[in-house]
Design a protein around this motif. Structure first.
Motif, short mmCIF file in Angstrom:
data_model
loop_
_atom_site.label_atom_id
_atom_site.label_comp_id
_atom_site.label_asym_id
_atom_site.label_seq_id
_atom_site.Cartn_x
_atom_site.Cartn_y
_atom_site.Cartn_z
N GLN A 380 0.83 -1.20 0.00
CA GLN A 380 0.00 0.00 0.00
C GLN A 380 0.86 1.25 0.00
OE1 GLN A 380 -3.33 -0.65 -0.44
NE2 GLN A 380 -2.45 -2.72 -0.46
N GLU A 381 0.29 2.37 -0.43
CA GLU A 381 1.01 3.63 -0.48
C GLU A 381 1.57 3.98 0.90
OE1 GLU A 381 0.20 8.39 -1.45
OE2 GLU A 381 -1.41 6.91 -1.66
N ASN A 382 2.87 4.23 0.93
CA ASN A 382 3.57 4.61 2.16
C ASN A 382 3.43 3.56 3.27
OD1 ASN A 382 4.33 7.06 1.01
ND2 ASN A 382 2.46 8.08 1.70
#
Length: 557
Positions: A380-382
C-alpha cells in the motif's frame, strides 16, 4: 589448532556483526588441517540438527559448528510443524491426504520449488513427523477450530494457514495441518532441545562458540572444509562470550539497536580471542545458518519494503550462510520474499472490523491469513493501512485483553492491552477519525457504507467469512495503525529467500545451474518450500525435509 593465526576485527564487522572472508585454497602442508570429519554442519537449528541426525544414521562422522548456544530461530518459534495426512489428523477425525495438502499448498505457495518437489514434500510429510517423534518430539490431536494466529493452551492442531477461505476450501478439503509440539507456551524450544539431545546421544560432535569465517576449496573449486574461529572452552573469553549471548537472548533481540551493539562486542571478542582451526569434510559441508533477518544491510539491499518490520529469529540469522555460499559462486533467489505477519486476532472482534489504506479503501479480507495481510500491507502507499472498528469491538477486545493465568496471555493478551491503552486513535465520527489518521474522508465514508451493505447481503467480494461480517455501528470509532513503521505494534518478519539449491540433493547451485561440489544449504539460508509464500509451520517442516535430504545426498544416499 593454529593459535598464531588471527584475523583483523575489520573483516568481521558489518550490520550483521561480521562479513564472510574469501575462500581459502586447501594445502597439503603438514598442520594445515586442525581436524577431520565426514559431514560438517554449520548451524544447529532444526535444519542443522536434522541434517546431523540423518548423516549420523547413515553411519558417518558428523561435526556441527554453532556460533551461539544452538536451537536457532526454531528455539524461539511456536514449534509448529505443517503436516498432512498424519496420524494425529486421523485421530482428530480428518481424512486428510498428501494430495489434498499438495492442492492447497500449490495454490498458496507455488513458484519457489517445482511441482515435483512440492509433491515430494507433501508425500513425505507424515513420515517426517514420525521421524521427529522417533527423536522424542511429541504431538497431540486436540483441535483448536477458532480463528487464531497460534493455538490456545491445551490444543495441538489448528488451521495455521488460509485453508478455510472460500476459494481454497472449494479446491481442497480444509484440515488443521498446523501441528504444535507438545509443551508449555511457545514450544519451538522443546523441538530444538529434543533434536539436539538426540544428536548428542548418537555421537554427533557439537562445537559451540565457533564462528565459521570462510570455506576451504580444492583446486577444482569443490568445498572441502571450513576455517573457523573457536573460543577456547572454559576460558575467560568463553564466559564473556556466553554472557553477551545470554543478554541478547533475554531481551535485546526485541530491540535490534541494542542487539547490534552487543553483536559488535561479540565479533570483537571472537576476533581477538578466537583460535583459528581448519576442519576438513570428506563428504560435504552443509550450511544451516538461518535467514538474513538480522542483517539489516541485506534486508535493505534485497527487500527494502520490509526494512521497518521487526526481525524475528536469533541474531545468528545474519545471512552468514548465504554469504558463505556466495563466496564460492553460489547464486541466490527469492531474496525479496519476506514473510511479515500482521495479525488482527486476538481479539476476534477486530476481525469484524475493516482494514483500509490511505485512500480509505479496503484491499483484503480481514480474516485472511496474517502473512497475506502483511504482504498486502507493504504494497500500500507509504506502507499505510488502518484497522477501523466501532465501540462494540473495543468493548469485546478489552474482555479478551484482561490478564489471564494461561500460557498465551503474555504473548497475545498483553500486546493487545497495550494497543488498546496507548495505540488507538478515537473519534466520534468517521470524518474526524479520517482526519486524525490522514485517511481520505470521502473514501472511508463510502467504504463503510458499502461494507455495511455487504454485511446485509452476506457476500463479500474479498471472500471474508460470513462469521466475521458485522456492520460498523454508531460512533465513537477507533483506528489502529497496521503500518510496519508502528513501533508500538511491531510487525515481525523473516526473509524467505536464500541460496538456490538443486532440488534433488540440496546442493548449492552456481551460474549455469551446476551444483558446487561438496556444498549444501538447508533451512532458511536456502530457497525452499516457504520461499514462495510462508504458511505457519512450513518453515520447520521444510527444515526437516531439506536437512534430511541434503545429508542423505552428502552421504551418498
Amino acid at each position: 589448532m593454529n593459535s598464531a593465526l588471527k584475523l583483523p576485527v575489520s573483516e568481521f564487522i558489518d550490520s550483521a556483526s561480521y562479513v564472510v572472508n574469501e575462500p581459502l585454497l586447501a594445502s597439503d602442508e603438514p598442520g594445515f588441517w586442525s581436524e577431520d570429519t565426514d559431514v560438517l554442519v554449520v548451524g544447529l537449528g532444526a535444519a542443522g540438527a536434522s541434517a546431523a541426525l540423518e548423516a549420523c544414521a547413515q553411519g558417518k562422522r558428523v561435526t556441527v559448528l554453532e556460533r551461539f548456544d544452538g536451537g536457532g530461530a526454531t528455539a524461539l518459534s511456536g514449534g509448529i510443524y505443517y503436516g498432512g495426512a498424519t496420524e494425529h489428523l486421523q485421530a482428530a477425525g480428518f481424512n486428510d491426504t498428501p494430495e489434498q495438502m499438495y492442492t492447497y499448498l500449490h495454490k498458496e505457495i507455488s513458484g519457489a520449488v517445482s511441482d515435483a518437489t512440492l509433491h515430494d514434500f507433501c508425500a513425505r510429510s507424515a513420515e517426517n513427523l514420525r521421524w521427529l517423534e522417533s527423536h522424542g518430539v511429541e504431538f497431540g490431536s486436540r483441535v483448536d477450530t477458532s480463528k487464531r494466529s497460534y493455538p490456545r493452551a491445551g490444543y495441538d492442531l489448528y488451521y495455521s494457514g488460509n485453508e478455510r477461505a472460500k476459494s481454497n476450501a472449494a479446491a481442497s478439503t480444509p484440515a488443521p495441518r498446523g501441528h504444535r509440539v507438545s509443551g508449555k507456551g511457545f514450544t519451538g524450544s522443546v523441538l530444538a532441545e529434543k533434536l539436539i539431545k538426540s544428536a548428542t546421544e548418537r555421537g554427533v560432535a557439537i562445537r559451540r562458540q565457533v564462528r565459521v569465517a570462510r570455506l576451504i576449496v580444492d583446486t577444482s573449486g569443490a568445498v572441502v572444509g571450513v576455517e573457523a574461529l573457536l573460543i577456547p572452552a572454559g576460558s575467560k573469553a568463553a564466559r564473556s562470550h556466553q554472557k553477551l549471548i545470554a543478554k541478547i537472548n533475554r531481551y535485546q533481540r526485541f530491540i535490534p539497536a541494542l542487539a547490534f551493539g552487543t553483536l559488535r562486542r561479540i565479533a570483537e571478542l571472537e576476533a581477538s580471542e578466537g583460535v583459528v582451526c581448519r576442519i576438513s569434510a570428506q563428504c560435504g559441508v552443509i550450511l544451516a545458518t538461518g535467514s538474513f533477518a538480522f542483517n539489516r544491510a541485506m534486508v535493505n539491499q534485497y527487500a527494502a519494503n520490509y526494512i521497518d518490520a521487526i526481525p524475528i529469529g536469533t541474531v545468528g540469522c545474519d545471512g552468514s550462510g548465504i554469504r558463505l555460499g556466495q563466496s564460492v559462486g553460489g547464486i541466490v533467489s527469492h531474496m525479496d520474499k519476506v514473510s511479515a505477519w500482521r495479525s488482527l486476532s486476538p481479539p476476534l472482534s477486530f476481525v469484524s472490523g475493516i482494514v483500509v489504506n490511505k485512500a480509505g479503501k479496503r484491499f483484503v479480507a480481514e480474516d485472511v491469513y496474517l502473512g497475506h495481510l502483511g504482504r498486502l500491507l507493504v504494497e500500500q502507499e507509504n506502507d499505510c493501512a488502518w484497522l477501523i472498528v466501532d465501540k462494540s469491538a473495543i468493548k469485546n477486545a478489552y474482555r479478551e485483553a484482561m490478564p489471564k493465568l494461561n500460557d498465551n496471555w503474555l504473548s497475545f493478551g498483553a500486546p493487545l492491552l497495550l494497543n488498546l491503552l496507548v495505540n488507538l486513535k478515537k473519534s466520534a465520527t468517521l470524518s474526524g477519525l479520517a482526519q486524525k489518521c490522514d485517511i481520505d474522508e470521502v473514501g472511508l465514508g463510502n467504504t463503510v457504507a458499502t461494507y455495511n451493505e455487504i454485511v446485509t447481503n452476506g457476500v463479500d467480494p474479498f471472500e471474508k467469512s460470513s462469521a466475521y461480517l458485522q456492520k460498523l455501528g454508531a460512533g465513537p470509532y477507533y483506528a489502529l495503525s497496521l503500518s510496519t513503521k508502528n513501533k508500538l505494534f511491531p510487525c515481525p518478519s523473516i526473509p524467505m529467500g536464500g541460496l538456490k539449491v538443486d532440488e534433488q540433493s540440496g546442493g548449492v547451485l552456481q551460474n549455469g545451474g551446476e551444483p558446487i561440489a561438496g556444498l549444501y544449504a538447508v533451512g532458511r539460508c536456502a530457497v525452499g518450500i516457504p520461499a514462495g509464500f510462508y504458511i505457519s509451520g512450513t518453515s520447520i517442516a521444510d527444515c526437516i525435509y531439506s536437512g534430511r535430504r541434503a545429508a542423505k545426498h552428502a552421504c551418498g544416499g
